[in-house]
Write an enzyme that holds these catalytic residues in place. Structure first.
Site, PDB file in Angstrom:
ATOM      1  N   PRO A  28      29.554  35.369  34.255  1.00 18.90           N
ATOM      2  CA  PRO A  28      29.839  34.132  33.987  1.00 18.90           C
ATOM      3  C   PRO A  28      30.415  33.578  32.838  1.00 18.90           C
ATOM      4  O   PRO A  28      30.947  32.275  32.838  1.00 18.90           O
ATOM      5  CB  PRO A  28      28.470  33.474  34.065  1.00 18.90           C
ATOM      6  N   GLU A  42      20.354  40.680  31.058  1.00 16.57           N
ATOM      7  CA  GLU A  42      20.717  39.402  30.637  1.00 16.57           C
ATOM      8  C   GLU A  42      22.007  39.809  30.082  1.00 16.57           C
ATOM      9  O   GLU A  42      22.700  38.830  29.337  1.00 16.57           O
ATOM     10  CB  GLU A  42      19.963  39.408  29.160  1.00 16.57           C
ATOM     11  N   ARG A  66      42.448  39.877  51.191  1.00 13.59           N
ATOM     12  CA  ARG A  66      42.970  39.059  52.357  1.00 13.59           C
ATOM     13  C   ARG A  66      44.664  38.352  52.033  1.00 13.59           C
ATOM     14  O   ARG A  66      45.290  38.051  52.661  1.00 13.59           O
ATOM     15  CB  ARG A  66      42.182  38.158  52.818  1.00 13.59           C
ATOM     16  N   ASP A  87      46.781  28.985  54.221  1.00  9.52           N
ATOM     17  CA  ASP A  87      45.665  28.447  54.077  1.00  9.52           C
ATOM     18  C   ASP A  87      45.298  27.280  52.831  1.00  9.52           C
ATOM     19  O   ASP A  87      46.272  27.074  52.191  1.00  9.52           O
ATOM     20  CB  ASP A  87      44.607  29.405  53.345  1.00  9.52           C
TER      21      ASP A  87
HETATM   22  N1  ADE Z   1      27.507  37.223  37.030  1.00 10.62           N
HETATM   23  C1  ADE Z   1      26.351  36.472  37.034  1.00 10.62           C
HETATM   24  N2  ADE Z   1      26.929  35.427  37.313  1.00 10.62           N
HETATM   25  C2  ADE Z   1      28.446  35.522  37.667  1.00 10.62           C
HETATM   26  C3  ADE Z   1      29.358  34.584  38.043  1.00 10.62           C
HETATM   27  N3  ADE Z   1      29.002  33.042  38.068  1.00 10.62           N
HETATM   28  N4  ADE Z   1      30.554  35.047  37.853  1.00 10.62           N
HETATM   29  C4  ADE Z   1      30.504  36.399  38.082  1.00 10.62           C
HETATM   30  N5  ADE Z   1      29.754  37.263  37.622  1.00 10.62           N
HETATM   31  C5  ADE Z   1      28.615  36.856  37.514  1.00 10.62           C
END
Ligand code: ADE
Length: 253
Positions: free
Chosen positions: A91, A118, A156, A171
């Site tokens: 994330p 974590e 794709r 698209d």
């Molecule tokens: N691992 C946990 N959350 C994630 C996300 N939003 N994007 C990519 N990998 C992740």
């Protein structure tokens, strides 16, 4: 044939079995246009218990993935494929969008490392990863689903992947706009009719209608995209028209 290879590093290889074995992606794998090789990081852990995680230095809850098994897994691929691009799914990565996907499809070989717990020891990120990708501002239980999103979206974009060459280009997002509305049979579904223009056979007018509805949808739902998209002079006139129609609707409400 344009091809791509993905090596996935995960603690949960079975998660990849069914999502990548259906439909058009499976067909592309059958003809070896897309290769997906899933590796279990635990296979690269040493010792009787094959430990892959440990408590964080400095305290706090949760577990952190140890660097040794992850780096050994990466190196086992890089040994034979030194130019493979290593991507950490996290994330904290840069947000995946259409232009990012189109850049990734230029690499013939991607290694997708899926974090769990974590997170992954920072030294993996510092020394062994080329880029980090997030698929959205939310936290998943691990990078696996995110890796599948990357595999799907990137594959794709390969030439010939969709069978119909024009499909990926038309698209949503291909020109920074959302897609126009699509209709199929029946013409009348519970009193909701297919717009007459689509049945007219007038292809020039159909193209204009689609372009206008594409701009309208983007204007209504994603004005942020509209600001970034490259609109022609004709498109700008259409946008004026849409804005006027929008004001009229609001006036009537
Ligand atoms: N691992 C946990 N959350 C994630 C996300 N939003 N994007 C990519 N990998 C992740």
């Amino acid at each position: 044939m344009e091809t791509i290879r993905f090596d996935v590093l995960t603690l949960f290889p079975r998660m990849f079995e069914s999502p990548l074995s259906e439909s058009i992606l499976q067909k592309a794998r059958n003809r070896e246009q897309v290769k997906v090789i899933v590796h279990n990081i635990r296979d690269f852990a040493h010792g009787r218990h094959r430990v892959v995680d440990d408590t964080p230095y400095g305290g706090g809850g949760g577990m952190v993935m140890k660097p040794e098994p992850v780096v050994r897994a990466i190196e086992s691929i890089k040994k034979n494929h030194p130019s493979a691009r290593v991507i950490l799914m996290t994330p904290q990565g840069s947000l995946l969008d259409d232009s990012h996907v189109c850049r990734l499809v230029q690499y013939p070989h991607l290694v997708l490392m899926c974090g769990r717990y974590e997170g992954v020891d920072e030294r993996v990120r510092l020394g062994f990863v080329d880029e980090e990708i997030s698929i959205g501002d939310y936290v998943l239980t691990g990078g696996e689903l995110a890796a599948m999103v990357v595999i799907d979206a990137v594959s794709r974009q390969l030439d010939g992947f969709l069978g119909n060459e024009s499909a990926a280009r038309d698209d949503s997002f291909s020109e920074g706009l959302l897609e126009y509305p699509q209709y199929t049979k029946p013409r009348n579904f519970r009193g909701l009719r297919v717009p007459e223009i689509l049945i007219s056979g007038n292809h020039k007018e159909i193209r204009r209608w689609r372009r206008k509805e594409s701009i309208r949808k983007t204007w209504l739902r994603r004005p942020d995209l509209l600001k970034k998209s490259k609109l022609s002079a004709e498109d700008c006139k259409t946008l004026d028209e849409i804005e006027r129609e929008g004001r009229l609707c609001k006036g009537m409400a």
